[in-house]
Design a protein around this motif. Structure first.
Motif, PDB file in Angstrom:
ATOM      1  N   GLU A   1      44.208  48.504  40.195  1.00 24.36           N
ATOM      2  CA  GLU A   1      43.302  48.077  39.259  1.00 24.36           C
ATOM      3  C   GLU A   1      43.817  46.988  38.118  1.00 24.36           C
ATOM      4  O   GLU A   1      42.902  46.166  37.647  1.00 24.36           O
ATOM      5  CB  GLU A   1      42.732  49.299  38.465  1.00 24.36           C
ATOM      6  CG  GLU A   1      41.973  50.287  39.407  1.00 24.36           C
ATOM      7  CD  GLU A   1      41.928  51.626  38.955  1.00 24.36           C
ATOM      8  OE1 GLU A   1      42.271  52.055  37.963  1.00 24.36           O
ATOM      9  OE2 GLU A   1      41.093  52.417  39.689  1.00 24.36           O
ATOM     10  N   ARG A   2      44.885  47.156  37.817  1.00 26.62           N
ATOM     11  CA  ARG A   2      45.604  46.234  36.592  1.00 26.62           C
ATOM     12  C   ARG A   2      45.368  44.657  37.282  1.00 26.62           C
ATOM     13  O   ARG A   2      45.241  43.961  36.717  1.00 26.62           O
ATOM     14  CB  ARG A   2      46.955  46.656  36.429  1.00 26.62           C
ATOM     15  CG  ARG A   2      47.734  45.771  35.401  1.00 26.62           C
ATOM     16  CD  ARG A   2      49.134  46.247  35.238  1.00 26.62           C
ATOM     17  NE  ARG A   2      49.903  46.127  36.380  1.00 26.62           N
ATOM     18  CZ  ARG A   2      50.281  44.886  36.964  1.00 26.62           C
ATOM     19  NH1 ARG A   2      50.101  43.729  36.319  1.00 26.62           N
ATOM     20  NH2 ARG A   2      51.049  44.836  37.948  1.00 26.62           N
TER      21      ARG A   2
ATOM     22  N   LYS B   1      38.277  32.389  33.409  1.00 27.10           N
ATOM     23  CA  LYS B   1      38.671  31.012  32.566  1.00 27.10           C
ATOM     24  C   LYS B   1      38.696  29.793  33.285  1.00 27.10           C
ATOM     25  O   LYS B   1      38.395  28.779  32.646  1.00 27.10           O
ATOM     26  CB  LYS B   1      40.053  31.092  32.291  1.00 27.10           C
ATOM     27  CG  LYS B   1      40.782  32.474  31.287  1.00 27.10           C
ATOM     28  CD  LYS B   1      42.055  32.410  31.047  1.00 27.10           C
ATOM     29  CE  LYS B   1      42.630  33.822  30.147  1.00 27.10           C
ATOM     30  NZ  LYS B   1      43.849  33.743  29.961  1.00 27.10           N
ATOM     31  N   ASP B   2      38.416  30.012  34.520  1.00 23.43           N
ATOM     32  CA  ASP B   2      37.977  28.820  35.540  1.00 23.43           C
ATOM     33  C   ASP B   2      36.560  28.359  35.322  1.00 23.43           C
ATOM     34  O   ASP B   2      36.193  27.211  35.845  1.00 23.43           O
ATOM     35  CB  ASP B   2      38.520  29.150  36.944  1.00 23.43           C
ATOM     36  CG  ASP B   2      39.789  29.058  37.144  1.00 23.43           C
ATOM     37  OD1 ASP B   2      40.617  28.749  36.317  1.00 23.43           O
ATOM     38  OD2 ASP B   2      40.356  29.614  38.275  1.00 23.43           O
TER      39      ASP B   2
ATOM     40  N   ILE C   1      43.257  41.375  36.186  1.00 24.49           N
ATOM     41  CA  ILE C   1      44.130  40.103  35.782  1.00 24.49           C
ATOM     42  C   ILE C   1      43.369  39.017  36.429  1.00 24.49           C
ATOM     43  O   ILE C   1      43.076  37.961  36.058  1.00 24.49           O
ATOM     44  CB  ILE C   1      45.762  40.186  35.980  1.00 24.49           C
ATOM     45  CG1 ILE C   1      46.154  41.012  35.103  1.00 24.49           C
ATOM     46  CG2 ILE C   1      46.375  38.696  36.082  1.00 24.49           C
ATOM     47  CD1 ILE C   1      47.837  41.403  35.434  1.00 24.49           C
ATOM     48  N   ILE C   2      43.230  39.125  37.919  1.00 22.20           N
ATOM     49  CA  ILE C   2      42.539  38.240  38.614  1.00 22.20           C
ATOM     50  C   ILE C   2      41.222  37.758  38.117  1.00 22.20           C
ATOM     51  O   ILE C   2      40.841  36.726  37.954  1.00 22.20           O
ATOM     52  CB  ILE C   2      42.478  38.725  40.052  1.00 22.20           C
ATOM     53  CG1 ILE C   2      43.514  38.668  40.791  1.00 22.20           C
ATOM     54  CG2 ILE C   2      41.265  37.948  41.080  1.00 22.20           C
ATOM     55  CD1 ILE C   2      43.751  39.357  42.132  1.00 22.20           C
ATOM     56  N   GLU C   3      40.291  38.944  37.712  1.00 23.42           N
ATOM     57  CA  GLU C   3      39.045  38.575  37.144  1.00 23.42           C
ATOM     58  C   GLU C   3      39.100  37.812  35.667  1.00 23.42           C
ATOM     59  O   GLU C   3      38.379  37.135  35.575  1.00 23.42           O
ATOM     60  CB  GLU C   3      38.262  40.051  36.975  1.00 23.42           C
ATOM     61  CG  GLU C   3      37.877  40.760  38.292  1.00 23.42           C
ATOM     62  CD  GLU C   3      37.506  42.252  37.978  1.00 23.42           C
ATOM     63  OE1 GLU C   3      37.574  42.641  36.881  1.00 23.42           O
ATOM     64  OE2 GLU C   3      37.107  42.882  38.987  1.00 23.42           O
TER      65      GLU C   3
END
Length: 64
Positions: free
Chosen positions: A50-51, A62-63, A55-57
């Motif tokens: 989940e962590r 930001k992209d 982070i991926i989300e």
């Protein structure tokens, strides 16, 4: 006096024999039950997944 029952759901599964042997050895060494050991390991694994997903989300946002 017995312990209070926790809210739980039964889970039946088959483990590869080598993994089961490692689990039994760890439980003997740590003094934990198989249930407690597997619950802790699964909590740690899911928390980490989940962590990482969070982070991926955040990175993906930001992209945009």
């Amino acid at each position: 006096m017995s312990r209070a029952k926790k809210d739980s759901q039964a889970l039946n599964m088959n483990l590869e024999k080598g993994l089961h042997d490692r689990l039994l050895a760890y439980c003997k060494l740590s003094g934990l039950t198989k249930t407690a050991t597997i619950e802790r390991a699964l909590q740690m694994y899911l928390n980490d997944c989940e962590r990482k997903q969070s982070i991926i989300e955040q990175y993906d946002k930001k992209d945009i």
